[in-house]
Motif scaffolding. Structure first.
Motif, PDB file in Angstrom:
ATOM      1  N   GLU A  29      -1.842  -5.619   7.387  1.00 55.82           N
ATOM      2  CA  GLU A  29      -1.045  -5.108   8.503  1.00 55.82           C
ATOM      3  C   GLU A  29       0.168  -4.337   7.992  1.00 55.82           C
ATOM      4  N   HIS A  30       0.867  -4.901   7.007  1.00 55.92           N
ATOM      5  CA  HIS A  30       2.054  -4.242   6.453  1.00 55.92           C
ATOM      6  C   HIS A  30       1.711  -2.920   5.766  1.00 55.92           C
ATOM      7  N   LEU A  31       0.513  -2.833   5.227  1.00 55.00           N
ATOM      8  CA  LEU A  31       0.071  -1.594   4.559  1.00 55.00           C
ATOM      9  C   LEU A  31      -0.649  -0.649   5.523  1.00 55.00           C
ATOM     10  N   SER A  32      -0.672  -0.998   6.803  1.00 56.46           N
ATOM     11  CA  SER A  32      -1.350  -0.200   7.841  1.00 56.46           C
ATOM     12  C   SER A  32      -2.828   0.005   7.518  1.00 56.46           C
ATOM     13  N   LEU A  33      -3.464  -1.050   7.041  1.00 56.81           N
ATOM     14  CA  LEU A  33      -4.887  -1.016   6.730  1.00 56.81           C
ATOM     15  C   LEU A  33      -5.672  -1.676   7.854  1.00 56.81           C
TER      16      LEU A  33
END
Length: 160
Positions: free
Chosen positions: A44-48
């Protein structure tokens, strides 16, 4: 074999989506001052895309590399990957033992209708998890047996 690390502990939190793994792992993290690894949060933090299995496997591998370093330092590590298969749990347990770590298994279990209600309420998956997914995953999940649980220093099952 690595030099044993006094106080090192690995806690494996296993269960299906919606079973309460993250809530439980966060409670343990706070109580034990542990380091918790959750691939969903990193993705989520890496927008994956959390459904991207190849990237999830890479993140879990990286998390486990860090986890082993922390175990070698004598720290408590919480793995919150779901660990649906016994072979995955065995590999984590055996490697942690190489560091002289105590190893715990925390299995979270709930009926499919409870899981579905929880994942729908949290609404974090896109596309959303459906009942059919949970039924398929419940069939694929290898519930820890009594025999497997004896292999851990501590094993608990939490029915939610």
């Amino acid at each position: 074999m690595e030099k044993p690390s006094p106080g090192a502990r690995l806690i494996i939190v296993c269960g299906l989506p919606g079973s309460g793994k993250t809530t439980h792992a966060k409670q343990l993290q706070a109580e034990l001052r542990a380091i918790r690894f959750c691939p969903d949060e990193w993705m989520e933090h890496l927008s994956l895309d959390i459904w991207d299995q190849e990237r999830r496997e890479k993140i879990e591998s990286l998390q486990w590399q860090f986890g082993q370093q922390l175990l070698a330092l004598g720290l408590t590590v919480i793995i919150e990957w779901g660990t649906w298969g016994r072979s995955e749990r065995d590999a984590l347990r055996l490697r942690a033992r190489d560091f002289g770590a105590a190893v715990e298994l925390h299995h979270l279990s709930a009926r499919v209708d409870v899981l579905l209600d929880r994942v729908q309420r949290r609404g974090m998956e896109d596309p959303p998890i459906k009942r059919e997914h949970l039924l398929q995953w419940a069939d694929a999940f290898q519930t820890p047996t009594a025999e497997e649980q004896t292999l851990f220093d501590r094993a608990v099952t939490l029915e939610v």
